[in-house]
Enzyme design. Structure first.
Site, PDB file in Angstrom:
ATOM      1  N   ASN A  93       0.822  -1.204   0.000  1.00 22.42           N
ATOM      2  CA  ASN A  93       0.000   0.000   0.000  1.00 22.42           C
ATOM      3  C   ASN A  93       0.862   1.263   0.000  1.00 22.42           C
ATOM      4  OD1 ASN A  93      -1.553  -2.178   1.916  1.00 22.42           O
ATOM      5  ND2 ASN A  93      -2.968  -1.108   0.558  1.00 22.42           N
ATOM      6  N   HIS A  94       2.137   1.094  -0.346  1.00 23.12           N
ATOM      7  CA  HIS A  94       3.076   2.215  -0.377  1.00 23.12           C
ATOM      8  C   HIS A  94       3.374   2.562  -1.838  1.00 23.12           C
ATOM      9  CE1 HIS A  94       3.927   1.466   3.932  1.00 23.12           C
ATOM     10  NE2 HIS A  94       3.816   0.192   3.574  1.00 23.12           N
ATOM     11  N   HIS A  95       3.111   3.807  -2.233  1.00 20.76           N
ATOM     12  CA  HIS A  95       3.267   4.218  -3.633  1.00 20.76           C
ATOM     13  C   HIS A  95       4.360   5.281  -3.753  1.00 20.76           C
ATOM     14  CE1 HIS A  95      -0.253   2.275  -5.654  1.00 20.76           C
ATOM     15  NE2 HIS A  95      -0.614   2.134  -4.385  1.00 20.76           N
TER      16      HIS A  95
END
Length: 218
Positions: A93-95
Site C-alpha cells: 500500500n506504499h506508492h
C-alpha cells in the site's frame, strides 16, 4: 498454526505437514530447514501474506475490498534454508509515485497493488538468509546463494547471488537444461524417482535421459 519447533540444525520440516494458509500452495517433499531462524515458516519465513487465521479475523480483503491476493506457490523437492525471507503482498500500500508513501487507512481500498504470485519452481534451492521480493519467479533447479536479495525472475538451472541477485553461472549447458525441462523428474512417481536416485545424485544428464526414455516417456 501447527507447531514447528526445531530440535537440531539437521532437522527439516516438510512444508505439506506444516502449511495451513490457503494462500500457500506446496508440492511434494519440499522442505524448510529453520533451526537457526527461531520463526515458524508461515509467520517468519513467509511475511505479509493474507489468509492466516489472525488476518482473516481482522478483515477479509477479498470480500471487503475486492482485492486480488497474491499467492505463494512452491513446487516439488524445493529446499528452503534457515533465515530465508519471502516477502508477500500484504503491505503493498506504499506508492513511491504518490506525494506520500504513508498508507492512510482512508485510502487502503484503492492503494493496494498486487505484485503477482511468488513462485518457487520444483528442485530450487534457496540459501540461508536469502530474501525473495514479491512477485518473483524462481525457475526450476535454480540456486539462490546465501544472503542474496532476489528482485527479478531467476531462469531455470541458474545460480544467482548478491544484492540485488545477479546471474553467477548456469548449472548446465543449454542442451542439458532443455533435456531437464523435458524430463521434469520431480513430477515422476516416487517409485521411479527412488529407482533413478543414483543417477539424480550424479552429473550424468544423458544417463538420466536414457532412463526417462526407457521408463517414463510415452
Amino acid at each position: 498454526m501447527k507447531q514447528q519447533r526445531f530440535n537440531h540444525w539437521s532437522e527439516i520440516k516438510y512444508l505439506k505437514d506444516i502449511v495451513t494458509n490457503p494462500m500457500i500452495e506446496v508440492g511434494d517433499y519440499s522442505y524448510y530447514s529453520g533451526y537457526y531462524d527461531n520463526h515458524d515458516f508461515e509467520d517468519g519465513c513467509v511475511r505479509y501474506l493474507w489468509g492466516d487465521e489472525k488476518s482473516r479475523k481482522l478483515f477479509n480483503p477479498i470480500e471487503d475490498y475486492g482485492w486480488h491476493l497474491d499467492k505463494l506457490v512452491i513446487g516439488n523437492y524445493v529446499c528452503i534454508a534457515s533465515g530465508v525471507i519471502i516477502l508477500m503482498g500484504g503491505n503493498h500500500n506504499h506508492h513511491p509515485e504518490w506525494i506520500t508513501v504513508y498508507p492512510f487507512v482512508e485510502q487502503i481500498e484503492t492503494s493496494y497493488e498486487p505484485k503477482g504470485d511468488t513462485i518457487i519452481e520444483s528442485d530450487a534451492w534457496i540459501g540461508m538468509n536469502a530474501m525473495i521480493m514479491p512477485g518473483v519467479k524462481i525457475g526450476e533447479g535454480a540456486i539462490v546463494a546465501a544472503g542474496s536479495v532476489v528482485v527479478k525472475d531467476v531462469p531455470a538451472y541458474t545460480i544467482v547471488g548478491g544484492n540485488p541477485a545477479k546471474e553467477i553461472k548456469k548449472r548446465f549447458t543449454d542442451e542439458e537444461i532443455e533435456k531437464l525441462k523435458e524430463m521434469r523428474w520431480y513430477d515422476w512417481e516416487r517409485e521411479k524417482i527412488e529407482r533413478a536416485s543414483p543417477i539424480l545424485s550424479s552429473s550424468s544428464i544423458n544417463q538420466l535421459y536414457d532412463f526417462y526414455v526407457r521408463e517414463i516417456k510415452p
